[in-house]
Structures are given as structure tokens and as C-alpha cells.
Design an enzyme around this catalytic site. Structure first.
Site, PDB file in Angstrom:
ATOM      1  N   TRP A 234       0.840  -1.201   0.000  1.00 50.30           N
ATOM      2  CA  TRP A 234       0.000   0.000   0.000  1.00 50.30           C
ATOM      3  C   TRP A 234       0.880   1.257   0.000  1.00 50.30           C
ATOM      4  O   TRP A 234       0.586   2.262   0.656  1.00 50.30           O
ATOM      5  CB  TRP A 234      -0.945  -0.011   1.202  1.00 50.30           C
ATOM      6  CG  TRP A 234      -1.822  -1.216   1.238  1.00 50.30           C
ATOM      7  CD1 TRP A 234      -2.922  -1.461   0.464  1.00 50.30           C
ATOM      8  CD2 TRP A 234      -1.665  -2.376   2.072  1.00 50.30           C
ATOM      9  NE1 TRP A 234      -3.458  -2.690   0.764  1.00 50.30           N
ATOM     10  CE2 TRP A 234      -2.723  -3.277   1.753  1.00 50.30           C
ATOM     11  CE3 TRP A 234      -0.756  -2.740   3.061  1.00 50.30           C
ATOM     12  CZ2 TRP A 234      -2.861  -4.509   2.376  1.00 50.30           C
ATOM     13  CZ3 TRP A 234      -0.900  -3.963   3.688  1.00 50.30           C
ATOM     14  CH2 TRP A 234      -1.939  -4.837   3.345  1.00 50.30           C
TER      15      TRP A 234
ATOM     16  N   GLU B 121       4.420 -15.925  16.609  1.00 49.22           N
ATOM     17  CA  GLU B 121       4.407 -17.010  15.635  1.00 49.22           C
ATOM     18  C   GLU B 121       4.570 -16.427  14.237  1.00 49.22           C
ATOM     19  O   GLU B 121       4.970 -15.271  14.096  1.00 49.22           O
ATOM     20  CB  GLU B 121       3.147 -17.887  15.773  1.00 49.22           C
ATOM     21  CG  GLU B 121       1.861 -17.156  16.094  1.00 49.22           C
ATOM     22  CD  GLU B 121       1.331 -16.255  15.000  1.00 49.22           C
ATOM     23  OE1 GLU B 121       0.558 -16.746  14.150  1.00 49.22           O
ATOM     24  OE2 GLU B 121       1.666 -15.065  15.013  1.00 49.22           O
TER      25      GLU B 121
ATOM     26  N   GLU C  31       3.546 -12.958  13.380  1.00 44.24           N
ATOM     27  CA  GLU C  31       4.247 -11.870  14.058  1.00 44.24           C
ATOM     28  C   GLU C  31       3.368 -11.096  15.036  1.00 44.24           C
ATOM     29  O   GLU C  31       3.567  -9.899  15.228  1.00 44.24           O
ATOM     30  CB  GLU C  31       4.855 -10.904  13.022  1.00 44.24           C
ATOM     31  CG  GLU C  31       5.734 -11.607  12.014  1.00 44.24           C
ATOM     32  CD  GLU C  31       6.541 -10.647  11.176  1.00 44.24           C
ATOM     33  OE1 GLU C  31       7.685 -10.381  11.546  1.00 44.24           O
ATOM     34  OE2 GLU C  31       6.023 -10.175  10.160  1.00 44.24           O
TER      35      GLU C  31
END
Length: 848
Positions: free
Chosen positions: A347, A463, A466
């Protein structure tokens, strides 16, 4: 008549043997700095590339046919926001912005990263064709351009402008642009710190009334776009400022057609870089003098040398496979072997210089050890072990903390951490990569990392998404595999004590992962499934709540489902038909899967994900209204799982076809694609915004290098009828795959009928290295599950045509060992079949 005054320019002239020295005082600087705040380019790329050799340190990208980020001298440092043509008529009645026109981006040669881009406006009778590449011998980006007048027009009826918006040294602010003449050629030069760029055209710039039609201005104030199209525009170039100092600048020049009245006009645009102004100009000048046609041929030849050495997967490798490999090669930094997650900022068109933390906006051009493992594994599969070896060296020599063995959440190419969270899968994956490459030379560093895993696992602070801490199936799968690979390397280096320790902990976590991450009291389906992450050891306790990142809200931990459990299969920790794997598939599919008609199956990261555009289509970040969309990497992961489950490569073909369908027209696989409007779980509605098409790329990023690597891995798995990405030493240890015996080996399946108590496990050892040479710490586990017990089973490849002696042992939860009780106290024995043969040993075990 022009509505703005013409500024006659006093151009800086440089002698310096035809090149320039330090900038001189300028007579006509642009007022109004620093200009509007800078943003980055859109991240859905229509082309990207670099030279295949290491001499040039320029890497380029493009969006809708125009240049976007150009990186130099390393892959985390973009120096361009965008760079494009503006086309007007000689009467000043209209001006077209190139990036808003229809475009087509293709590769004339499917085995090279040479791009041909066409943009056009038939109504205004023009077409631009560009061949885009870098100079393998210099730090220069080259565009060989042909401007065509259509429908009976000729080039004299047009005004053609080149608008260049630099963002030097990862910053749109703080740039200084000047116009400098060197060797008789006017260059648009831009500088910030020790980053310098020099732009020139082979045709020269238009001269009107004695003024060279080039200018340096501040964006939104007096840049070329504002001059032609801003405010009460007269669609004529009026500004010719010598310099714009310390701001967000843009530079523009009008291309000279040399008085031609032809229908086609060809010229070159070169953009040189250097750590001094002199070097930047020298790079651009050198490319012009060498001849761009010859440079293009050299560029293509280098890529042919690279692709010619790749594994064609028995002739099944297609054009997208080669594009994927070349994309990954392009994304490897030439200075030290780092590989970035993507060559753009998701983006980017709504992201400025700084992120929400006040840090420089680094986008995806950072290094995550997990992502790097994924692409390096793809390159190994593709036959490019040289690049994978450079990546492995980077991980252990540059990114790893040399004192602790820890890898950061991510880092700059230099290895300096950007975010510094701890993700335990990222500690393990570098070790797996080192094992795949046979990098026993890295053992002292691998040992530090393996010890770090022992001390801190299996729990992770974050994990693979994040966000959350706890016990994650995907993370634990990586940790187990990493420890097994570390044990194998330890044995090769003669460190038997470490090998015993790593095997023991890996086996312990493999036995317990279900008990930590599989619930029987969930919310979905029959309530029995692996869930995304468990805050503690008990997956069946009163429901703990977790707060999902990216505005996803607070939910019961067992409410959140993802596909991380399939990593247990991909990493070789669980059989594809293990009961709990099969038990989870219905909940996984019913909760977060969508089938896009005409394209194929895709999955969300997890339910209630907020990492994506809002339901109205607004870019992320967007407060608490974001919706994560469908990720093609899960299509690849599922395809590989289905191949493992069935043993048939053809089971993966629908998923490969879906990856193609989700790709951009150029063949780039995105991070996310648009979903159909749905409420996959209560309270979470994900809408397809108006104007978008389900199964096409969102505005996050394309290509995602992780996804491109998975395309390679899936295609190879289809050819091999197995997951080629899995480390064989892991899946064979846990009876999770069948690896054909090598030459001089035979496959032996051990079936032990053995009663045990909870916490006990069964191993086999014997008088050959593969069975641990009677060392209980190096013995091979024979595995069981709810569908096998009391049969414990594993297959081991042993030396062919050899008499083998062996015994079973039982390991207790406290680490003590019990040897089986055989009549007379002897050993079991048998003779293995000849090379390539297979045999089964069916034994009943009696314990003392």
C-alpha cells in the site's frame, strides 16, 4: 500565451575531464520548499529486475508500465518514487499521464529479466514502447524508448516530457536536485548524503528561446507535474529552475525530437548512480557511450547463463517457474547475499517516509529469516544452490547475533535489526537451510542457535504472523525440524553429546505438540482441531483470550483457526494422514477457505485477520476496519499437502493452476487476492469492495517472494510426487515420508508390537551408523499414533546386502532407558536385501 513567466536557466557546467565536480552556486533556485510530503509507489509491480551478475548494484521495479522504486546500492534502499513520461500536444490543449493509460508489460525473452512495456492513448494518437534493463557493468538503469505517433500523426505534433520523482536513500524528503552539464550533456542530478543519481537522455533536451527545457522543483509546488497539470494549468512547460534544495523534489525535462517529422522517434533514458555526483554522472555517461543495444544483449546473455543452469524439473518447468526463480535471484542483495521479502512497500501509495512507530518506512524490502528460508529453499529446488549458499552465509555471518545465536524478527540488509521481536521458527529455519546445503562449516554458529532454541522453545514470543505469543503448531514444527537438522550436523562434526541432546528435545516436542496445540473443546465443527496459537500448555482449559494484531479484536484463542498445522506435515514432523491432521481439515476449510469460481481454492491467514484493505477498499492501515484477504501461499501449501497425502503429483495440479489464476498478467504471485463477500465465521464479514474482482491481486504487494518460491516448490512436488522442500532427515525420523533408498541402500520397515505407558516411547538401535551404533542417544524413534498403537513403526534406509544386528529400547519420560528382553540376552539380526530393495521386520517386544 503562457500564463506563467519563463525562467531562463543558468545551468552548472562541469569540466573535470567531461564530468562534474562539486555543485556550483546556482542562479535560479526553485522557491517554496520542502514540498508536499512524500509517499512511495504502489506495490503491485508490472516489472522488476537487475543484472544477473554482481557488478551492477541497481535493482528496478515498475507499476502500470512506469518506473517505481529503483534500489541502489543495496536492496533495502530505494532512490526513486516513480519516473514516467507525460505526453502533450504541440498546441498545449492536453497532457496525458503515462501511468493512467492502458499498458502491457511483457518479457521478449522468457529466460531473461528484460522487460518491454507499452503504454498508449489511441484517442490522442500516441504509443510509447520501452525496453527496460540495467547495465551489467555499471550502476545504471536503462530505458530504450520508442515514441510513436499514430493514425497519421507525426512526432512534431507532440510534446514529450520525462518526469522523475527521486526519493534518495529511502527518503522522499531531504533531496537536492540540480542541473549539471558534463561532456556537453545536461544531467538532472539528485543527491542526499552519499547517494547520488544522474538522469540523461540520448536525444538531448528540447531548447526553446535559448533555455534548455529542464527543471528542478518541489512536489506540489513547482515541480513539472504541477507546471503542466496543476491548478490553472496551461499544459505547457514554463518552469526551468536550476535547483531545488533539501525537500521532496521532482525533476522534469522535455525530450527533443530534433526537428523530426517522422512517425517514430527512438532514444534512450539513462539513470546512473554513485556515492558521489561524479560517479553517478560517469555511470550514466558510460552507458550512453557503450551503446545501449550492446548492453541489452549482454544483460540478456547473463540471464541466459543463469536460467540455463536451472533444474527444468524433467521438462515440466514452465515460464512462470523461470520467472519465479529470476524474481528470487533479483531479490538477493549483491553485497552480502541477503534476500528481501519483496521489492516494495505494501500500500505504498498511501505510505510516507516514516511508519507509525516513527521509523523509516522499510516496507517489505527487509530480511526475515523465515521468508529467506522459503525462497532459498525454492532456489535449491530450482538448482541455484550458489544463491542459496550466499543466503545461508548471510544469515549466520551477518544477521545472527554472534554472541547468542539469536535471529531478530527482521533486519536491514546490513543485519541491523528493524523490529527486534523473537520468532522461534526464525531461529530454526536457518539451521534447516544449512542442513539442506551441507553447510557443516557453519557448525559453531548453528550450535549457538540450536542451544538458543533449547533454552527458549517451544514457546514463541511471536508465531509466523508476528502477532501473538504461545504454543504454535507451525512454530513448533520448525523448531523440531531445526533441532533434528542441528543433530545431524553435530554428528557430522563429531559432537555426539550435542547430537544426543538435540534429538532428545526434538523427539520430546514431537510427542507433545498435539497435547499443546490440539483442542477437543473448540468452537468450530466437531470442536476437535489444531488452532492458531495456545497461550499455555493446555489447549482444553477455560478459554484464554488473545488480542489479534492489526485491529482484529479480542477473541477466545480456540476461536482463531489458521493453516499452521499443515507445517507439521511440510516440516516432516507428522504424517499427512495423521489422525489429528485429518481431523482439523474440515474446520480449517469451513472456517477460512473460499473457492473462487474459475480460479480455484484460497484461504485467509486466519479468521478475524485485520491485515488488509477495509470493506470499502481503503488501504491498510485503516484503524480497526481492516480485513485480511485471501493469500495464495496457502493454495501452494495445500497443494503440497495433498501430494503428500495421496503420493500423487497430479493432486497438486489444481492448486498450481489456481496460483497461475491468482497471478498478475505478468506472472507475479501476490501476497493477497480479493475474496468474495462472505461471513466465514460469526461476527466477521469480509466484503468485496465495488470495482474489484475476486481472485485478483489486492493492493498489498505483488510479487510476494514467499509466494514465488512456493510456486517453484509446488511444481517440483508435482513432478516428484512428494514434497521436495521437506528435510528428509526429519520426515524419515518421524515416519512421515517415504524416501527411496540411495544406491547401495535398502529400505527396512520396523514394525514393533510394544506395550508402553503414557510418556514412554520406543526406539530401535543397532550395529550400523543409521541405527546409532548401539548409542541410545542416537537411536531411531519408531513412531505410533492413535491409529497404530500398539504398533510402533518407522522405515530406515540401511546398507544393502548386509547382516544387521539390532534391538528395541524404551525411553521413559525422565530420560531413563530400558532395553528389550530377548531370550538368551542376544540381539535381533537379519540381512538387508540388495540395493534398492525393501523389507519389513515385524517384531513383538517384551520388556524386562
Amino acid at each position: 500565451m503562457n500564463s506563467k513567466p519563463m525562467n531562463k536557466m543558468s545551468i552548472v557546467t562541469a569540466a573535470c575531464f567531461g564530468l562534474c565536480g562539486p555543485a556550483l552556486a546556482l542562479a535560479n533556485p526553485a522557491p517554496g520548499g520542502p514540498g508536499a510530503p512524500a509517499v512511495w509507489g504502489p506495490s503491485q509491480k508490472s516489472f522488476l529486475g537487475t543484472s544477473a551478475s554482481n557488478a551492477s548494484r541497481v535493482y528496478f521495479t515498475g507499476y502500470r508500465g512506469i518506473l517505481t522504486e529503483v534500489f541502489y546500492p543495496v536492496l533495502d534502499t530505494p532512490n526513486v518514487q516513480d519516473s514516467q513520461f507525460l505526453v502533450g500536444d504541440s498546441g498545449g490543449t492536453w497532457v496525458d499521464e503515462e501511468k493512467r493509460q492502458p499498458y502491457r508489460s511483457t518479457r521478449p525473452d522468457k529466460r531473461a529479466m528484460l522487460w518491454q512495456v507499452e503504454t498508449s492513448n489511441d484517442a490522442h494518437h500516441w504509443r510509447i514502447t520501452k525496453r527496460i534493463f540495467s547495465d551489467p557493468a555499471r550502476d545504471t538503469l536503462i530505458q530504450r524508448v520508442t515514441f510513436e505517433a499514430l493514425n497519421g500523426a507525426n512526432v512534431s505534433q507532440f510534446r514529450l516530457y520525462y518526469l522523475h520523482n527521486p526519493s534518495m536513500d529511502l527518503s522522499g524528503a531531504g533531496d537536492t536536485g540540480t542541473t549539471v552539464v558534463a561532456g556537453g550533456i545536461p544531467y538532472l542530478v539528485v543527491s542526499q548524503g552519499n547517494r547520488h543519481g544522474a538522469l540523461a537522455v540520448s536525444s538531448g533536451w528540447q531548447v526553446e528561446g535559448g533555455a534548455t527545457m529542464v527543471s528542478n522543483g518541489f512536489v506540489g509546488v513547482n515541480d513539472g507535474y504541477t507546471d503542466l497539470l496543476g491548478g490553472a494549468s496551461d499544459k505547457t512547460m514554463n518552469f526551468t529552475y536550476d535547483a531545488a534544495t533539501d525537500g521532496n523534489i521532482a525533476q522534469m525535462g522535455q525530450i527533443s525530437f530534433g526537428g523530426s517529422t517522422a512517425t517514430r522517434y527512438a532514444f534512450d533514458v539513462v539513470l546512473g548512480f554513485g556515492d558521489t555526483q561524479t560517479k553517478a554522472i560517469a555511470a550514466a555517461a558510460g552507458s550512453l557511450q557503450a551503446g545501449t543495444a550492446a548492453i541489452e544483449a549482454n544483460y540478456v546473455d547473463e540471464w541466459h547463463g543463469y536460467t540455463g543452469g536451472l533444474n527444468d524439473q524433467g521438462g515440466t518447468a514452465d515460464d512462470q517457474y523461470y520467472l519465479a526463480a529470476m524474481t528470487l535471484k533479483t531479490s538477493q542483495d549483491k553485497s552480502n547475499g541477503a534476500m528481501v521479502a519483496g521489492m516494495g512497500a505494501p500500500w505504498g501509495e498511501t505510505k510516507g517516509d516514516l511508519n507509525s512507530d516513527g521509523m523509516k518506512e522499510a516496507g517489505y524490502h527487509l530480511v526475515w529469516a523465515r521468508d529467506l528460508y522459503k525462497f532459498a529453499s525454492g532456489l535449491i529446488t530450482a538448482g541455484d544452490t550458489a544463491s542459496a549458499n550466499r543466503a545461508a552465509s548471510y544469515l549466520f555471518d551477518v544477521q545472527m547475533d554472534q554472541s547468542t545465536g539469536r535471529f531478530p524478527q527482521n533486519s536491514w540488509v546490513s543485519g541491523v535489526p528493524f523490529w527486534n521481536g523473537t520468532q522461534m521458527d526464525q531461529q530454526a529455519m536457518p539451521i534447516i537451510l544449512a542442513w539442506k546445503l551441507g553447510r557443516t562449516d557453519l557448525w559453531p554458529k548453528i550450535r549457538k542457535t540450536a542451544d538458543y532454541i533449547l533454552a527458549n522453545g517451544p514457546r514463541t514470543d511471536q508465531e509466523r504472523w508476528e502477532e501473538n505469543a504461545g504454543y504454535s503448531p507451525s512454530t513448533i514444527a520448525a523448531e523440531i525440524a531445526g533441532l533434528v537438522c542441528a543433530a545431524e550436523i553435530a554428528r557430522a562434526k563429531g559432537d555426539i553429546a550435542k547430537a544426543r541432546t538435540y534429538y532428545a528435545k526434538a523427539d520430546e516436542w514431537q510427542r507433545n505438540v498435539d497435547g499443546w496445540t490440539f483442542t477437543a473443546t473448540g468452537f468450530h465443527g466437531n470442536k476437535q482441531y489444531y488452532f492458531r496459537i495456545n497461550a499455555d500448555f493446555d489447549p482444553n482449559d477455560s478459554d484464554d483470550e488473545i488480542t489479534i494484531g492489526n485491529g482484529g479484536g479480542k477473541h477466545g484463542e480456540k476461536w482463531i483457526v489458521d493453516g499452521g498445522f499443515l507445517e507439521l506435515v511440510r516440516k516432516g514432523v507428522k504424517r499427512p494422514d495423521a489422525p489429528k491432521i485429518l481431523e482439523t481439515l474440515p474446520e480449517y476449510d469451513s472456517t477460512i477457505k473460499q473457492t473462487i469460481v474459475g480460479k480455484g481454492d484460497a484461504w485467509f491467514r486466519y479468521n478475524n485477520d485485520g491485515y488488509g484493505e477495509s470493506n470499502t477498499g481503503a488501504n491498510y492501515p485503516n484503524g480497526d476496519t481492516g480485513r485480511g484477504r485471501l493469500w495464495p501461499i496457502f493454495t501452494a501449501e495445500r497443494g503440497m499437502y495433498e501430494i503428500a497425502r495421496t503420493g500423487l503429483g497430479s493432486s497438486g495440479s489444481p492448486y498450481l493452476n489456481a496460483l497461475k489464476a491468482f497471478s498478475t498478467p505478468e506472472g507475479f504471485i501476490p501476497e493477497q487476492v480479493w475474496n468474495e463477500t462472505a461471513t466465514p465465521v460469526a461476527g466477521w464479514t469480509v466484503t468485496l469492495p465495488p470495482g474489484y474482482v475476486a481472485g485478483t491481486p489486492t493492493k498489498s504487494i505483488a510479487p510476494l517472494n514467499w509466494a514465488m518460491g512456493e510456486y517453484i516448490n509446488l511444481l517440483a512436488a508435482i513432478k516428484a510426487n512428494r514434497i521436495t522442500e521437506t528435510a528428509s532427515v526429519v520426515c524419515m525420523r518421524y515416519n512421515a515420508c517415504a524416501i527411496a533408498p540411495a544406491s547401495g541402500e535398502a529400505g527396512v520397515t520396523f514394525n514393533a508390537d510394544a506395550a508402553t505407558l503414557p510418556g514412554q516411547s520406543v526406539y530401535v538401535t543397532g550395529d550400523t551408523d543409521a541405527l546409532g551404533m548401539w548409542d541410545a542417544g542416537l537411536a531411531v524413534p519408531v513412531n505410533t499414533d492413535t491409529d497404530l498403537y500398539p504398533i510402533w513403526r518407522n522405515t530406515v534406509n540401511l546398507p544393502a546386502s548386509k547382516t544387521i544386528q539390532y534391538k528395541y529400547i524404551r525411553k521413559n519420560a525422565d530420560g531413563s532407558v530400558t532395553w528389550e528382553n530377548l531370550p538368551g540376552g542376544g540381539n535381533r539380526s537379519f540381512t538387508t536385501p540388495s540395493s534398492g530393495g525393501k523389507i519389513a521386520r515385524n517384531d513383538t517386544v517384551v520388556w524386562p
